[in-house]
Design an enzyme around this catalytic site. Structure first.
Site, mmCIF file in Angstrom:
data_model
loop_
_atom_site.group_PDB
_atom_site.id
_atom_site.type_symbol
_atom_site.label_atom_id
_atom_site.label_comp_id
_atom_site.label_asym_id
_atom_site.label_seq_id
_atom_site.Cartn_x
_atom_site.Cartn_y
_atom_site.Cartn_z
ATOM 1 N N GLN A 17 0.833 -1.211 0.000
ATOM 2 C CA GLN A 17 0.000 0.000 0.000
ATOM 3 C C GLN A 17 0.872 1.267 0.000
ATOM 4 O O GLN A 17 0.518 2.272 0.620
ATOM 5 C CB GLN A 17 -0.947 -0.009 1.192
ATOM 6 C CG GLN A 17 -2.122 -0.967 1.026
ATOM 7 C CD GLN A 17 -3.042 -0.565 -0.136
ATOM 8 O OE1 GLN A 17 -3.098 0.592 -0.545
ATOM 9 N NE2 GLN A 17 -3.784 -1.527 -0.655
ATOM 10 N N SER A 18 1.973 1.227 -0.713
ATOM 11 C CA SER A 18 2.871 2.377 -0.750
ATOM 12 C C SER A 18 2.241 3.575 -1.463
ATOM 13 O O SER A 18 1.851 3.483 -2.629
ATOM 14 C CB SER A 18 4.157 1.966 -1.480
ATOM 15 O OG SER A 18 4.914 3.115 -1.809
#
Ligand SMILES: *Cc1c(COP(=O)(O)O)cnc(C)c1O
Length: 344
Positions: free
Chosen positions: A85-86
């Site tokens: 989930q960068s």
């Protein structure tokens, strides 16, 4: 002093992703809600969540310099690393699209969250929409090594890839936040106000390091910056932020050196680990949304703002002005539905 620093920053190639300085706003309703315990502290936010490309966020400032260098080097592909989930990966995908570069993302499975929202929604949905190629790696594989190996492969095909690690926090990437420091100094000068504290989340350390380099280069005091680490334990965060800040300072003001006690970091809001929710984070998200209509994110700004609320409630900034830099990350909310939704 501020103008002088801008000249040094102008020596680096830059691909513009921001439309100009981000707004600074006062949170009057939240001040009132917190009541007399704050001792009349005034709370301001710098809206680095409000930017025109890719949903915005703090990585776009770094990407102005990183994509700038990639283009100047004649690269056709931008490769970076991060967690599934960068926010940095998503903003890289958008910025690369805008610059006409292909984007490949090496995303590691480092956060123990296994629900469908975390593994498919939020930033991952947007990476796909921005046309990036996503490589999913197990948590124990070195993503930067994998990125470099992929760049070599691309090189053998006669193309050229630019590689930067997680958070875009190379010394060059940090210069994006030296620019932000210059904006803050300019704003203070125009408004005739001085922030007692400038508060940011600390993940890959580039935001704090860049601000510290920028203030130092301008002859201002980097000890005004306070970050809350959400990733590394406190001692490692201090070491990494110091190292990056002096490297960034060396790029823009080689004659300056970073003061021994320049970097101040608080470890109280990290919780059990990176990416794992805390009760204080969820409270911070709700109070900000319900009193000001503004969105924090669950991994970085929510934890850091929980630290700001704790400071406000104990009168840490009595009669002073405090600036919180909102760093974006809104797509992360959709990956943390289970942790945030009230009543399922
Ligand atoms: C990456 C990120 C941060 C942390 O910035 P670093 O420069 O990595 O320390 C803070 N907030 C959000 C929303 C981010 O995506």
């Amino acid at each position: 002093m501020v103008a002088e620093m801008r000249i040094r920053l102008d020596e680096f190639p830059r691909f513009r992703l921001l439309d100009g300085p981000t707004p600074v706003q006062r949170l009057v309703r939240l001040e009132q809600r917190l009541g007399p315990a704050t001792g009349g502290a005034r709370l301001w936010v710098k809206r680095d969540d409000v930017m025109g490309v890719g949903g915005g966020g703090n990585k776009l400032r770094k990407l102005e310099f990183l994509i700038g260098e990639a283009v100047a080097q004649g690269c056709d592909t931008f490769i970076t690393t991060g967690g599934l989930q960068s926010n940095h990966a998503r903003q890289s995908a958008a910025a690369a699209a805008r610059a006409g570069l292909a984007c490949e993302l090496m995303l590691s499975d480092v956060v123990p969250r296994h629900d469908q929202a975390y593994r498919t929604n939020g930033n991952l949905l947007l990476d796909d929409l921005f046309g990036a190629t996503v490589h999913r790696l197990p948590g124990d594989v070195n993503a930067l090594d994998a990125a470099r190996a992929r760049a070599d492969e691309i090189g053998r095909e006669g193309r050229k890839a630019y590689v930067v690690g997680s958070g875009g926090s190379s010394p060059l990437g940090c210069l994006g936040y030296a620019v932000c420091a210059a904006e803050i100094l300019e704003e203070e000068q125009v408004a005739g106000r001085r922030f007692e504290a400038i508060v940011v989340p600390n993940g890959s350390a580039g935001t704090h390091a860049g601000l510290a380099a920028g203030l130092s280069a301008a002859g201002d005091d980097p000890r005004r910056i306070l970050s809350f680490t959400v990733l590394a334990p406190l001692d490692k965060a201090l070491e990494e932020t110091r190292r990056l800040a002096s490297q960034a300072l060396n790029l823009i003001a080689p004659d300056c050196s970073l003061a021994e006690d320049a970097i101040r970091i608080d470890g109280s809001q990290r919780g059990d680990a990176y990416g794992l929710p805390t009760d204080a984070m969820v409270d911070a998200l709700r109070i900000m949304a319900r009193t000001e209509g503004l969105l924090l994110d669950p991994v970085y700004s929510g934890k850091a703002f929980a630290g700001v609320l704790a400071g406000m409630r104990t009168g840490a900034w009595r009669d002073r002005d405090v600036l919180f830099v909102m760093t974006g990350g809104v797509p992360g909310l959709f990956a943390y539905r289970d942790a945030i939704a009230s009543g399922g």
